[in-house]
Design an enzyme around this catalytic site. Structure first.
Site, short mmCIF file in Angstrom:
data_model
loop_
_atom_site.label_atom_id
_atom_site.label_comp_id
_atom_site.label_asym_id
_atom_site.label_seq_id
_atom_site.Cartn_x
_atom_site.Cartn_y
_atom_site.Cartn_z
N SER A 1 1.42 -7.56 -1.05
CA SER A 1 2.18 -8.65 -0.41
C SER A 1 1.40 -9.97 -0.42
O SER A 1 2.00 -11.04 -0.30
CB SER A 1 2.64 -8.27 0.99
N THR B 1 1.80 -4.54 4.18
CA THR B 1 1.73 -4.87 5.60
C THR B 1 1.18 -6.28 5.86
O THR B 1 1.40 -6.84 6.93
CB THR B 1 0.84 -3.85 6.35
N ASP B 2 0.46 -6.85 4.87
CA ASP B 2 -0.23 -8.11 5.12
C ASP B 2 0.70 -9.24 5.54
O ASP B 2 0.38 -10.00 6.46
CB ASP B 2 -1.04 -8.54 3.89
N THR C 1 0.82 -1.22 0.00
CA THR C 1 0.00 0.00 0.00
C THR C 1 0.85 1.26 0.00
O THR C 1 0.45 2.29 -0.56
CB THR C 1 -0.96 -0.03 1.21
N1 ASP Z 1 -2.64 -4.92 0.51
C1 ASP Z 1 -1.50 -4.40 1.13
C2 ASP Z 1 -0.32 -5.35 1.06
O1 ASP Z 1 0.33 -5.38 0.05
C3 ASP Z 1 -1.75 -3.99 2.50
C4 ASP Z 1 -0.74 -3.00 2.94
O2 ASP Z 1 0.32 -2.85 2.39
O3 ASP Z 1 -1.05 -2.33 3.95
O4 ASP Z 1 -0.02 -6.07 2.00
#
Ligand code: ASP
Length: 321
Positions: A54, A87-88, A12
């Site tokens: 991710s 973050t995932d 993100t």
């Molecule tokens: N969908 C995102 C990811 O790539 C979530 C994030 O980065 O906060 O994990």
């Protein structure tokens, strides 16, 4: 002046809304980050590793990231690495780096919960804080860390704890290692790293979560499929229903490495009960215990251990390192 490499992987922090896609997608690259960062930071180099959500990471993506970070840190002119990341599964990438990349130089992962198209995008603030930690002499020998929301978390203990909040990363058992206050890095507690000379990931490892009254058919299926390792997120301090025990014993006897983690979000696996399916019964069956790792990190460690072990007898010692 320290030199920090920013290795970008997407997430993100790199996303902007795209009308055609109907939502945010990876857009920003390393040069966008560099152009947006304020002056006065350490010497920065950027390199793009990938630009993915991710959730799209495969095991090869993960291991390739680990290898690139190890190569970069091996260069005498590089003092630390910052990985921008979704973050995932950030905690899993962070833990793999922590567990397998040698050396004392800081490895810092960061990201964002809001996209660059949203009001309150926190990606640049997180990136600046992450760079400051990566360049800090105090952060040496702390292994891999996640720096988000001005907090510094040890890879081994941190988890993503909220689906939406910018305050999502929590080290529930012991708290964060420290904070970034403006341009100051403040370390309040240190961790001792556990390190395994990893050579890859054994992919044939599954993670199974327990719930009340659940039957053991997934575990049976995994054994029939010839799985090499199983992590069970057990109940509380490490307990399974009694009807799981024969299958767990069968798995261990068949040479499957069985690890018991807990579905509780914090705390070690341990108890003092004498009943069937509790910690002592499981220990007698020859399982390994996750020792504070959550299920997803115990799975990664088991993948590293199984790949590193020359034979079955080497597994317990590697697991204990
Ligand atoms: N969908 C995102 C990811 O790539 C979530 C994030 O980065 O906060 O994990």
């Amino acid at each position: 002046m320290p030199t920090i490499v920013i290795l970008t992987t997407g997430g993100t922090i790199a996303m902007k809304r795209d009308e055609a896609a109907g939502g945010a997608v990876p857009t920003l690259d390393g040069s966008d980050f560099l152009a947006a960062l304020p002056p006065g930071l350490p010497e920065l180099r950027v390199e793009e590793y990938c630009n993915l959500p991710s959730a799209h990471f495969a095991l090869d993506t993960l291991w390739g990231l680990r290898s690139r970070v190890a190569e970069l840190l091996d260069k005498p002119e590089v003092d630390g690495v910052v990985v921008t990341h979704g973050t995932d599964v950030m905690e899993e990438s962070a833990y793999l780096l922590d567990l397998t990349v040698p050396g004392e130089k800081p490895m810092v992962l960061t990201g964002a919960m809001r996209t660059a198209s949203q009001i309150g995008y926190e990606g640049l603030a997180n990136l600046v804080a992450a760079v400051r930690v990566a360049a800090s002499p105090q952060a040496r020998r702390l292994g891999a860390m996640i720096v988000m929301n001005d907090e510094i978390h040890a890879a081994r203990f941190v988890t993503k704890a909220h689906t939406q909040s910018v305050d999502t990363f929590k080290s529930l058992s012991f708290g964060p290692l420290g904070r970034v206050d403006g341009d100051e890095v403040v370390i309040g507690q240190r961790v001792t790293r556990q390190w395994i000379p990893g050579g890859g990931l054994e992919s044939n490892v599954v993670l199974i979560k327990l719930a009340v009254g659940l039957d053991e058919s997934f575990l049976k299926y995994a054994i029939e499929k010839g799985v090499k390792g199983v992590v069970i997120e057990a109940l509380g301090g490490g307990r399974v229903p009694p009807w799981w025990m024969p299958t767990i014993r069968q798995a261990v006897e068949a040479g499957v490495a069985v690890v018991i983690a807990s579905r509780c979000p914090s705390g070690r696996v341990w108890d003092g009960y004498g009943y069937e399916g509790a910690y002592n019964d499981l220990r007698g069956a020859g399982v390994l215990f996750a020792n504070g790792l959550n299920g997803q990190k115990a799975r990664l460690k088991l993948m590293v251990v199984l790949e590193a072990a020359e034979d079955r007898s080497a597994i317990p010692q590697l697991w204990a390192s």
